[in-house]
Write an enzyme that holds these catalytic residues in place. Sequence first.
Site, mmCIF file in Angstrom:
data_model
loop_
_atom_site.group_PDB
_atom_site.id
_atom_site.type_symbol
_atom_site.label_atom_id
_atom_site.label_comp_id
_atom_site.label_asym_id
_atom_site.label_seq_id
_atom_site.Cartn_x
_atom_site.Cartn_y
_atom_site.Cartn_z
ATOM 1 C CG ASP A 29 37.329 26.997 -15.478
ATOM 2 O OD1 ASP A 29 38.556 26.860 -15.625
ATOM 3 O OD2 ASP A 29 36.761 28.102 -15.437
ATOM 4 C CG ASP A 40 36.029 25.766 -19.535
ATOM 5 O OD1 ASP A 40 36.977 25.098 -19.093
ATOM 6 O OD2 ASP A 40 35.614 26.804 -18.992
ATOM 7 C CG ASP A 42 34.384 30.835 -16.918
ATOM 8 O OD1 ASP A 42 34.632 32.047 -17.013
ATOM 9 O OD2 ASP A 42 35.275 29.977 -16.773
ATOM 10 C CG ASP A 46 40.933 31.534 -12.295
ATOM 11 O OD1 ASP A 46 40.749 31.580 -11.072
ATOM 12 O OD2 ASP A 46 42.065 31.497 -12.803
#
Length: 224
Positions: free
Chosen positions: A10, A176, A172, A12
Site C-alpha cells: 500500500d 487492505d 495499514d 498512504d
Amino acid sequence: MFKAEAIAVDIDGTLTNRKRALNCNAVEALRKVEVPVILATGNISCFARAAAKLIGVSDIVICENGGVVRFEYDGEDIVLGDKRKCIKALEILEKHFDFELLDFEYRKSEICLRRNFDIEEAKKLVEGMGVKIVDSGFAYHITDAEVSKGRALLYVAEKLGIDPRGFAVIGDSENDVEMFKVAGFGIAVANADENLKEVADLVTPSPDGDGVVEALQFLGLIEQ
C-alpha cells in the site's frame, strides 16, 4: 520463513506518514528487492503509476482499491468495478449529507469523498445497492461491492502466472484486509487499523515506511 515470489504494498499510511510524506528509507529498501513489487492503493491510476516510477518498482499497479489495474506504464487501465453503481448510491447519500468529492473526474471505478460525515450511517443508507463504503484512513470510498484489493491481486497473480499465496503484502488500513486474506503472508505496519492487525501474520514494531523496511528484512528480501 515465508519465501515471497512477489510483494504488494500500500502507499498512504504504509509508504507514507500521516502527512503523506514518502519514507525514503522504504524507497531505498524496495529498490533492493529482487522479486516484483506492486503498488496497491486507493489512489487513481496516474498517481499510482507516477509513484511506481518515483519509487523505482514494477509498472504493475492496483488502483482505486482494486477497481482499476494496469500492467504497463504506457498501457491501458483495466477497469474491474462499475462506477454507475457508486453514482446511484451517491444520489441517495446526497439527500442526507453534504459531500466534498475528490478526483471524481479521474476515478473510473469508484467515488472518493472527504472524511467529513458519519460513515456508519452512510453504510446503512446504501445497504443492498451493490456497493460498499471503505475507509482508507485518508478518504471514504464508495466502491462496487464486487471490488477489493484482494480480488485485484488475484487478477494480477493469474495474469503473471504467480500463485496468489506466493505474495507477501504490506499495508495499514481497512481497504487492505481482503488483500491480506488472499495473499500468502500479510504484514501490518505498527500504525495499522486494528481490523487489519487481526488478520495479519505479522505486525511491525515501527509505523509506516520504517515498518515496511522491517517487513522486508523479516522476509529476507533485504539485509538487516
